[in-house]
Enzyme design. Structure first.
Site, PDB file in Angstrom:
ATOM      1  N   ASP A 165      -7.626  13.801   1.235  1.00 17.04           N
ATOM      2  CA  ASP A 165      -6.221  14.144   1.406  1.00 17.04           C
ATOM      3  C   ASP A 165      -5.481  14.212   0.074  1.00 17.04           C
ATOM      4  OD1 ASP A 165      -4.802  14.964   3.631  1.00 17.04           O
ATOM      5  OD2 ASP A 165      -3.608  13.134   3.704  1.00 17.04           O
ATOM      6  N   ASP A 217      -3.203   3.777  14.714  1.00 14.85           N
ATOM      7  CA  ASP A 217      -4.331   3.360  15.531  1.00 14.85           C
ATOM      8  C   ASP A 217      -3.875   2.710  16.832  1.00 14.85           C
ATOM      9  OD1 ASP A 217      -3.205   1.323  14.126  1.00 14.85           O
ATOM     10  OD2 ASP A 217      -5.049   0.577  13.228  1.00 14.85           O
TER      11      ASP A 217
END
Length: 1038
Positions: free
Chosen positions: A369, A737
């Site tokens: 990224d 998450d």
């Protein structure tokens, strides 16, 4: 997908696509235009190795090319409408227009067709994939005939066999690619066939048992086939022994009763001379009781699990048959190579490529990224070293398969090794790895000085990611089916480098956005039905970890409802005493086991194997409802009475059936029309979402797939879609998450907690105090964001009623726990206030009332001891967890609440930066004693100083006032020492190895403690002011 495809960089929105190839002989990079120009106009030689360029597929022929016997691929490479393959390739039919597998024709006539992909997955019939295609009624007869000519029924590689009746299409609105069987479920013919199949299976079973001639009533049971099929389960639940769990539950109930009696006593017996202290303490105690209930009751049904890997192999890896284990895509995410060293990422990748799983079933995707050329080059070196490392691991079955950690083990590496060449090859491999480390370290050293013009690749092309915030998407296949072989000639797993496109003005959503990009890229290129995600510092410690997960996900009885299998996190490099509870053993070995007995553990961000369909927002398959028991009117005690149908005619029934069918058609059509709005404008990707068992069309060319992969990682692909809201990793919190797992559980999925004897994955944890607090701050801030979002467990997910009650308790606890910092901070200051003022939060108690206090403390300790007994956690680990609960509560959790409120209410995003301080220590735990300044250190230090000052003042006052003042002092000292003992690891962290504390910490803490003490003496708010004598009454001239 070929490994020689080169680096593909491009932007779908700008219609740009550049492919940079490497020479087959020496790997010298060259783009396609330069390659063709050199062959056409130049010397036709590679500039580096001076060998002649070979003709690549799709390139024009030049003089000197070898003659080919087959048809020239230039004319037929992209011609997928060849009549020879029309009746054999289902992929082309499903990608016709924007609704088919592979790549459809681009002619204008076919582009006018308005077909839509079916949004609902059809009912499975004999493991047959059924896809319904809606055809608009306005299509002409000629167009419809031409369209149906593409529809065939043939087997696609990687899928289950497809059943059909040639190319015939029923004359209904629904045009099926794979027609249903000749008889629909529910008809008499279908029931006869079903009964016949059951009889055949029963006969086979009887023959195996040796009693074919016997005719028992038990064999008439239609479920006997399923029972026989499930006789060898792949896993089983191991409940906690009743001798351990029943006393634990009884003690919880007893503790709850004692807690209620204690709070009743505290509320009904106020301290009148210190009403403020008493009220503050009671509010804190009520909140602690509520927090304990949220944490305790989800642990009511703890279980353990056991897997049978041998049965998995017997069922899916039969001899002389194709391997039936499901493919798996592995995701590794990284951002900054300076904070996440490339050597660490390389070890993770090497452990993935060498894991014990069929190589053709593994695909590893690396998400960069940060678009770093350092990561790209380090990954290229890793791919080359993997050609030597992977065969060495599999030949000698070594563990772990990350070279850095394997060679650093302080164990007898010759144990269980019988091959005489092992020592020699191990020495050679260690030397190869050290040379590999030198090469990677050289890349790291080179990257420290960025050239003014930016990074340049070996062929002179500027690196596309020089601007990390404005660059095209990049994909490079390092290892694949073509060219991905080790030194012994064996095939290697796929290794793909991915860097998604980034442009100013777009929201990229950090890690969650990067993971969603990997989901789409992998769906286009490999489309495995299961995905394993790992952090770049979490290597595979158990090479059979993927097989452990498949024992649950591929279980024929319960696997279809499992959305993910979560493994516990284990860490390397932590000091022996685990000063700051980095191992988090209480959470992973106690809380997660309790959740596994409910609806499954929460997703913790790494070490998790997902079912792809669950991430796509689909609901789990529903079991057929068992018919309710019906009784006759003569016996009303059992079952329910059968209701008599009044005035029902056959005509009305047919009308209702037709109306229901029309409504189903409308619902199906609406879901089809919204399909692209849900998944995005990619026909290949949308088609892949319908393939429950994964796989890609064999006819799709690598060039087509790579071009589509660049499309799905473009920065604007997710606009006006459900990505991040209903699909993939959920946006809205830095702890994506928790949100992702919560959404799956709300849809009715369940998760599994797998704890193999050998830890599946191991990673690194911050052992430094400041780094550890900042890590906890990030987790707590994410929980606060979820608490105030629309996905808060307090009010989200009640509609379907699919989230179990105690599972919701656990999710509420994960979002509420940071707010415990407010009462905890007040409660830690109360002992010092009591010692400085001479007041106490409790009145003088009787002997009978003291029994409640004694019973409460005994129940707390007894509950902890029984919890440790059934979980196997040591008392030292439990105590470290208790200590850091206080340390993190008065520092990181407190700042998380403040920062979360500022961000949500005022829109202020506050960041707490950490500045490193250099040290000279070079031992293994040097980082443990490194001090890094952060504002998180101020509140705990201030609490420590205030309580120490209070203890000194209280003892001095007792000495001055005589023996009678020692009795009330003991209660105050008990609470003060309770705070100091819990903060003791924090105090050791401040002192460091040389007992040196930075001046800034001392100044801030002493200043705040002094100001607080002076204000307290001046204001004295909790003490009732006593009035002097009335001079008029006494008559004395005072």
């Amino acid at each position: 997908m070929e490994a020689s495809a080169g680096l593909v960089a491009g932007s779908h929105n700008r219609n740009e696509l550049v492919v940079i190839h490497g020479h087959e002989e020496c790997g010298f990079p060259v783009c396609r235009p330069c390659y063709e120009y050199e062959r056409r106009e130049g010397s036709q030689l590679c500039p580096q190795c001076k060998t002649r360029y070979k003709r690549l597929k799709g390139s024009p022929r030049v003089e000197g090319d070898d003659d080919e016997e087959d048809i020239d691929d230039i004319e037929h490479e992209f011609n997928i409408d060849d009549e020879q393959n029309k009746n054999n390739q289902i992929a082309e039919a499903m990608l016709h227009g924007k609704m088919s597998y592979g790549r459809g024709p681009d002619d204008e006539e076919n582009a006018q067709l308005p077909p839509v992909i079916a949004g609902l997955r059809s009912r499975p019939v004999s493991r047959t994939l059924i896809v319904s295609l809606q055809i608009s009624l306005s299509i002409t007869t000629v167009q419809l005939a031409k369209f149906t000519g593409h529809i065939t029924c043939t087997q696609v590689s990687g899928e289950f066999p497809l059943a059909g009746r040639g190319g015939e299409m029923p004359s209904s609105v629904h045009k099926r690619v794979h027609p249903y069987p000749s008889s629909e479920p529910g008809s008499a013919r279908w029931d006869d066939k079903k009964e016949g199949r059951w009889k055949e299976r029963l006969d086979d079973w009887k023959l195996q048992q040796g009693n074919l001639g016997a005719d028992h009533d038990d064999y008439a049971d239609p479920d006997i086939g399923l029972i026989d099929e499930a006789r060898q389960p792949l896993s089983r639940k191991v409940p906690i022994a009743s001798s351990k769990i029943n006393p634990y539950r009884m003690l919880i109930v007893f503790r709850l009763f004692i807690l209620a009696v204690f709070l009743r006593y505290r509320i009904l017996n106020p301290v009148h001379d210190a009403i403020g202290l008493w009220l503050t303490s009671v509010i804190c105690e009520i909140w602690f009781a509520f927090s304990w209930i949220l944490d305790q009751f989800p642990k009511w049904y703890p279980i353990e699990r056991e897997t049978y890997l041998d049965r998995l192999s017997l069922r899916y890896e039969k001899e002389d048959e194709p391997n039936m284990l499901a493919p798996i895509d592995v995701f590794v995410s990284t951002v900054d190579p300076l904070k996440e060293p490339p050597l660490v990422t390389a070890n993770t990748v090497l452990s993935i490529l060498a894991m014990d799983y069929p190589v053709e079933k593994i695909s590893c995707y690396i998400s960069d990224d940060g678009a770093s050329m350092l990561t790209f080059e380090a990954l290229s070196e890793t791919a080359e070293f993997a050609r030597k490392w992977v065969p060495f691991c599999k030949k000698f079955a070594i563990e772990p398969r990350a070279p850095e950690f394997y060679f650093s083990q302080k164990i007898d590496y010759l144990k269980d090794k019988v091959q005489p060449t092992f020592v020699k090859e191990r020495r050679s491999m260690k030397r190869e790895y050290e040379e590999f480390k030198v090469r990677v370290n050289a890349l790291v050293a080179k990257s420290s000085k960025v050239p003014p013009e930016g990074w340049i690749m070996q062929d002179g092309t500027p690196w596309p990611g020089n601007n990390t915030k404005d660059h095209p998407g990049m994909i490079q296949v390092f290892l694949g089916h073509s060219g991905g072989h080790d030194i012994e000639g064996n095939e290697l797993p796929r290794l793909v480098y991915v860097s998604r496109e980034k442009r100013p003005g777009f929201q990229h959503h950090k890690k969650a956005g990067a993971m969603n990009a990997l989901v789409r890229v992998s769906a286009v290129l490999t489309n495995a039905p299961f995905m394993l995600n790992l952090d770049c510092d979490h290597y595979i410690n158990n090479s059979k970890a993927a097989r452990e997960a498949m024992c649950f996900l591929m279980d024929p009885q319960t696997g279809k409802k499992v959305c993910y299998v979560q493994f516990p996190q284990r860490f390397d490099g932590i000091d022996r005493h685990d000063r700051y509870a980095n191992r988090n053993t209480v959470f992973f070995d106690i809380n997660m086991k309790g959740l596994d007995g409910l609806q499954g553990p929460v997703y913790v961000g790494t070490g998790c194997v997902f079912r792809r369909q669950a991430l796509y927002g689909y609901e789990p398959p529903k079991r057929p409802k068992r018919p309710k028991m019906v009784s006759c009117d003569c016996c009303p005690c059992f079952g329910r009475r059968k209701k008599q149908e009044k005035y029902k005619t056959g005509g009305e029934g047919d009308a209702n059936t037709n109306l229901q069918g029309y409504e189903d058609d409308q619902e199906l059509l609406m879901s089809q029309m919204n399909f692209e709005k849900k998944f995005g404008q990619s026909a290949i990707f949308v088609t892949s979402t319908l393939m429950v068992d994964g796989g890609v069309p064999p006819s799709s060319s690598p060039a087509t797939l790579l071009k589509e992969a660049i499309h799905v990682i473009s920065c604007g692909y997710e606009d006006k879609t459900e990505w991040g809201t209903e699909l993939g990793w959920i946006y809205g919190s830095i702890t994506e998450d928790i949100l992702t797992g919560f959404k799956m559980h709300c849809r009715g999925w369940r998760s599994i907690y797998c704890m193999p004897k050998r830890p599946a994955f191991k990673g690194s944890a911050p052992i430094n105090l400041s780094d550890r607090l900042n890590q906890v701050l990030r987790w707590a801030l994410g929980s606060v964001e979820i608490f105030f979002s629309r996905h808060s467990p307090l009010w989200y997910g009640y509609k379907g009623g699919k989230l179990k009650f105690l599972e919701r308790f656990a999710y509420v606890n994960t979002t509420v726990y940071p707010f415990t910092s407010l009462p905890l901070l007040a409660y830690c200051i109360l002992p010092a206030i009591c010692l400085l003022t001479g007041k106490f939060i409790m009145p003088t108690i009787s002997t009978f009332a003291s029994l409640f206090y004694l019973a409460l403390f005994l129940s707390i300790f007894a509950t902890g001891i029984l919890e440790l007994k059934w979980s196997g956690v040591s008392i030292e680990e439990w105590w470290r967890n208790e200590q850091f609960w206080v340390i993190g509560g008065v520092s990181a959790h407190l700042f998380a609440v403040i920062q979360g409120l500022l961000k949500i209410l005022a829109g202020i995003d506050t960041n707490f930066t950490v500045t490193s301080k250099t040290v000279d220590d070079e031992d293994e735990f040097a980082e443990l004693y490194t001090f890094k300044w952060t504002t998180l250190l101020i509140p705990p230090t201030t609490i420590l100083i205030i309580n120490i000052v209070g203890v000194v003042a209280g003892i001095s006052d007792a000495i001055n006032n005589g023996y009678q003042s020692w009795g009330p002092l003991f209660g105050k000292l008990f609470f003060a020492f309770w705070v100091i003992i819990h903060l003791y690891p924090f105090l050791k962290g401040l002192m460091g190895r040389q007992n040196r504390t930075p001046t800034i910490v001392i100044i801030w803490s002493v200043l705040l403690a002094s100001i607080f003490s002076l204000l307290w003496v001046r204001i004295d708010p909790f003490v009732i002011k006593a009035k002097g004598p009335d001079t008029k009454k006494c008559g004395i001239n005072c």
